[in-house]
Design a protein around this motif. Structure first.
Motif, short mmCIF file in Angstrom:
data_model
loop_
_atom_site.label_atom_id
_atom_site.label_comp_id
_atom_site.label_asym_id
_atom_site.label_seq_id
_atom_site.Cartn_x
_atom_site.Cartn_y
_atom_site.Cartn_z
N THR A 35 45.95 50.67 33.31
CA THR A 35 45.19 50.75 34.56
C THR A 35 44.51 49.43 34.93
O THR A 35 43.66 49.40 35.82
N LEU A 37 44.25 45.63 36.50
CA LEU A 37 44.90 44.76 37.48
C LEU A 37 45.53 43.55 36.79
O LEU A 37 46.59 43.08 37.20
N LEU A 77 47.82 53.93 39.38
CA LEU A 77 46.83 53.87 40.46
C LEU A 77 47.48 54.12 41.83
O LEU A 77 48.69 54.12 41.97
N THR A 81 45.96 50.52 47.50
CA THR A 81 44.89 49.71 46.91
C THR A 81 45.48 48.72 45.90
O THR A 81 45.07 47.55 45.86
N ALA A 84 47.23 45.90 47.74
CA ALA A 84 46.25 45.01 48.36
C ALA A 84 45.67 44.07 47.31
O ALA A 84 45.49 42.87 47.55
N ALA A 85 45.39 44.61 46.12
CA ALA A 85 44.87 43.76 45.04
C ALA A 85 45.89 42.70 44.64
O ALA A 85 45.54 41.56 44.33
N LEU A 89 46.88 37.88 44.60
CA LEU A 89 47.27 37.29 43.32
C LEU A 89 48.73 36.87 43.30
O LEU A 89 49.25 36.46 42.26
N LEU A 119 46.55 40.85 54.98
CA LEU A 119 46.03 40.31 53.71
C LEU A 119 47.11 39.58 52.92
O LEU A 119 46.82 38.61 52.21
N ILE B 80 38.83 49.43 52.56
CA ILE B 80 39.35 49.70 51.21
C ILE B 80 40.42 48.69 50.82
O ILE B 80 40.41 48.15 49.70
N THR B 81 41.35 48.43 51.74
CA THR B 81 42.41 47.46 51.44
C THR B 81 41.81 46.07 51.24
O THR B 81 42.21 45.35 50.33
N THR B 82 40.84 45.72 52.07
CA THR B 82 40.24 44.39 51.96
C THR B 82 39.49 44.24 50.64
O THR B 82 39.60 43.21 49.96
N ALA B 84 40.06 45.86 47.89
CA ALA B 84 41.03 45.81 46.79
C ALA B 84 41.60 44.40 46.68
O ALA B 84 41.77 43.88 45.56
N ALA B 85 41.88 43.78 47.82
CA ALA B 85 42.39 42.40 47.78
C ALA B 85 41.35 41.46 47.17
O ALA B 85 41.69 40.53 46.44
N ALA B 87 39.20 42.31 44.95
CA ALA B 87 38.98 42.65 43.53
C ALA B 87 39.64 41.63 42.62
O ALA B 87 39.08 41.23 41.60
N GLY B 88 40.84 41.18 43.00
CA GLY B 88 41.55 40.24 42.15
C GLY B 88 41.09 38.81 42.31
O GLY B 88 41.44 37.95 41.49
N LEU B 89 40.33 38.53 43.35
CA LEU B 89 39.93 37.16 43.64
C LEU B 89 38.46 36.91 43.32
O LEU B 89 37.93 35.83 43.61
N SER B 115 40.88 53.98 42.19
CA SER B 115 41.77 52.82 42.02
C SER B 115 40.98 51.53 42.17
O SER B 115 41.12 50.60 41.37
N LEU B 116 40.16 51.45 43.22
CA LEU B 116 39.37 50.24 43.44
C LEU B 116 38.46 49.97 42.25
O LEU B 116 38.27 48.82 41.83
N HIS B 118 39.00 50.87 39.09
CA HIS B 118 39.85 50.34 38.01
C HIS B 118 40.22 48.88 38.29
O HIS B 118 40.09 48.01 37.42
N LEU B 119 40.71 48.62 39.50
CA LEU B 119 41.23 47.28 39.83
C LEU B 119 40.14 46.21 39.72
O LEU B 119 40.42 45.06 39.40
#
Lengths: 461, 461
Positions: A35, A37, A77, A81, A84-85, A89, A119, B80-82, B84-85, B87-89, B115-116, B118-119
């Protein structure tokens, strides 16, 4: 090297711990990171380094004990979402995810994918499903198959109108004039149909691709009609070259009937390469993974598809009670894969254990076991033989199975001129060689003029 | 430096081109990058470098010509999508987004936030709104205010049960035993209420925070009841210290009545710092931005809140037709901010232009104009005076307004001992000093045992 020769589309079906049902039990599976990222992004960047067209995250709306639903073979997941993550990356690889037309409001879905496309700089893809399961999470009874597709068709009309509701030149950023976006370039949609009433416009400017790439996998009559009307990418499970070629030809015929160019639809059969340094080593690897399947879980997984057949109480090495199997034409679900299991059980007289092992391996997708060179040969044979425009690659186990694909298989395909050495464009549509849909034309009242538009495919199926 | 003294919570309200309605017209606003992940991530990383608790993306479900809905002052993409994006940055900063309980299925929402969480490694926050607008995008009539909150209350019960449906020890990764997750640690919820029927369980393992941090902003009676029952963070618009203190005391009283610790709820009034090297320079900057407002757009924006008052045809420097204004208690929407506008128009006799400029600046939130030191003083005064647990910071313009916050204002607060120099934890709950909700206890039948659970706050309002 034949840089101008036709190129395969290669898509990675995302699995963190391996798609083979036994793979997560291998010591190096890193299932503990299922789970996170970090691990997901590592896998997708590896696919991007190999210049794959896209990664695809499948989805189901429920949880089924140790089964396809949330067995670790599936990404755990929610797809939108997660994609988008991944957008931040990765830089080039396409990002395709499953979302159901039955249980997500079209206005919400249109916003999710428009946002994902912004995005990611134009890399969004939507795998359109109508969901045979999941109603119990939404207080809804299962809709009949054809009604799900009727709903989905209206749904597509709504979301495409929302994506087209901002003209490409709506945002002007006119500081001096005080106008950020021109109101006369943003249009209500005022949709009022049997299933949906949506005023619009969308509240997000037009995204780089106009709308996401549409993937689809239905192979029932209604599914094929839907896919030939809307699909850019068709995922399918095919047992052999001859079946795959028949499917692709039938499908392309339907696409032609809709007035679309068959070259604008990419048919991608699922393919699981099980690669070893020799054919024998590959077979041993395949057996080794298959031996790791948990028998009771595999029985539940099979019965989730075939229905309750009391298999747990039967001799694993005896035949299936085939008289209890529903004929494929009555099956409401992943029909192609059901047909494959049905054929193996009824016509090829697989034992229970054989069928379990078959399904646990690739869930009905085509396995190819051998050296990287042998797998490449078979892919080329399918591609040259008109059976595939490319493949949806299922990784049997990780990290080894993915390393073999990106480090051995793809380089051979590249060397043979069947796969790109570099991305030529930046969007998923460009990777797939598809046209960018233009903004809808407008009639005098500012409403979409379907006759003048490249968005004309929305005309009912 | 007083490291153990009470710490402010500082949240950044995300705006790419500046929250002041005139800000995007400044030459350096970078409004051209409004929909890019690159620019958004740059802003959020700047907030993270300053160790802010969280960034918050607000949302509305519709599009209103040049108005609050999709004026460039608001982040233009779906939250939510934004998030999540992002989250990785990012690595530490909390990620809070608005999603409506009225127009998103609870099973879907539970999956998005699980999901968010977790990510992002436990940084998700949900700003819960019931949406007074938006029904036209979903084929639904507007529900009466109290009914929206009744629906939202049942909604929270459903999503919390879904988030609690996987015990924290459900995933065991038992390779030898062939068990990825223990079926006896995963529970159906079988919710059947007046608004929702959801079987569960969720199909995602329990996330790092158990569930997202809950933010809320309702200040009507039903909104306060809801927020005092569920809220971890309360956003509010308050015109001055005295009002803010009254609101916070009232609110904490309600929280106490619910059997909750008032210290577990953070009340964050909105605050827009307009910072200059001198007080005079700050005032000049404020005037300069205000002069950039487009008058007709600002009129439409004001009338979107106040109703159609025919302001476009009236003398900008004359009074408002106050006799046409609805009394605040009849207003169904962002009530606190309506009350502020009402008070300025009716009691302080603002002219139309004055009211436009007031609203265009911070949309009813508290502006503080001065040097960074002066702004810090006022924030400390509110904080020490029991008017705030911290602030929701609205950036008037970018990049300058954000640079002043992260480069001048926050360092002063840190120096004075009111704000952290480093993140102590990794999750949003830890940044805010909130307990992690435990998994629900279980009765003998494996169903959540609310009496024994730390999730007991779900008990109706």
């Amino acid at each position: 090297m034949m840089p101008d020769s036709p190129q395969m589309c290669l898509n990675l079906f995302l699995s963190v711990a391996g798609y083979h049902a036994g793979a997560w039990r291998r010591p190096d599976s890193r299932v503990e990171e299922l789970t996170t990222l970090g691990r997901t992004a590592e896998i997708v960047r590896q696919a991007e380094d190999a210049k794959l067209d896209a990664v695809f995250i499948a989805d189901l709306l429920g949880w089924h004990d140790n089964d396809f639903g949330k067995h670790p073979r599936m990404h755990p997941l929610e797809p939108i979402t997660t994609l988008a993550a991944l957008a931040g990356l990765t830089e080039r690889i396409g990002l395709i995810g499953t979302v159901s037309t039955s249980y997500t409001e079209p206005y919400n879905l249109a916003r999710y994918f428009a946002s994902l496309d912004h995005l990611s700089g134009g890399r969004a893809g939507w795998n359109i499903v109508t969901s045979y399961g999941g109603g119990e999470q939404f207080g809804r009874d299962r809709e009949p198959h054809d009604e799900r597709y009727a709903r989905a068709t209206e749904y597509l009309e709504v979301v495409c109108a929302l994506w087209d509701s901002w003209d490409a030149d709506a945002v002007v950023n006119d500081r001096a004039g005080g106008t950020w976006a021109r109101a006369d370039r943003i249009h209500r949609i005022d949709h009022a149909g049997p299933y949906y009433q949506v005023a619009g416009p969308l509240n997000i400017p037009r995204s780089p691709q106009g709308r996401p790439v549409f993937a689809q996998a239905g192979s029932s009559e209604a599914g094929m009609a839907f896919g030939s009307t809307f699909g850019d990418v068709i995922f399918t499970a095919q047992p052999d070259l001859a079946s795959a070629r028949r499917f692709r030809e039938t499908f392309r015929g339907r696409v032609r009937v809709r007035g679309r160019d068959p070259g604008s639809v990419k048919v991608l059969p699922g393919l699981m390469p099980i690669i070893g340094p020799s054919e024998r080593a590959a077979r041993e690897l395949a057996d080794e993974i298959a031996d790791a399947i948990d028998y009771p879980s595999a029985v539940r997984a099979l019965e989730w598809v075939l229905g309750d057949l009391g298999l747990a109480d039967r001799d694993p090495d005896g035949p299936l009670p085939v008289e209890l199997l529903k004929p494929p034409e009555e099956f409401d679900g992943g029909r192609t894969r059901y047909e494959i299991l049905y054929r193996l059980a009824v016509h090829e007289r697989y034992t229970i254990r054989e069928l379990l092992r078959y399904r646990a391996r690739a869930a009905g997708h085509h396995p190819v076991i051998g050296t990287a060179g042998q797998v490449a040969e078979e892919m080329i044979e399918w591609f040259d033989g008109g059976a595939a425009d490319g493949f949806n690659l299922l990784v049997p186990h990780l990290p080894g199975g993915l390393d073999a694909i990106t480090g051995e298989l793809v380089p051979i395909l590249r060397e043979r001129g069947y796969f790109r050495a570099e991305y030529a464009g930046t969007t998923l549509r460009e990777h797939l060689g598809l046209d960018v849909p233009g903004p809808a034309g407008r009639d005098d009242a500012g409403r979409p003029d379907r006759a003048s538009s490249r968005s004309t495919f929305v005309k009912g199926i």
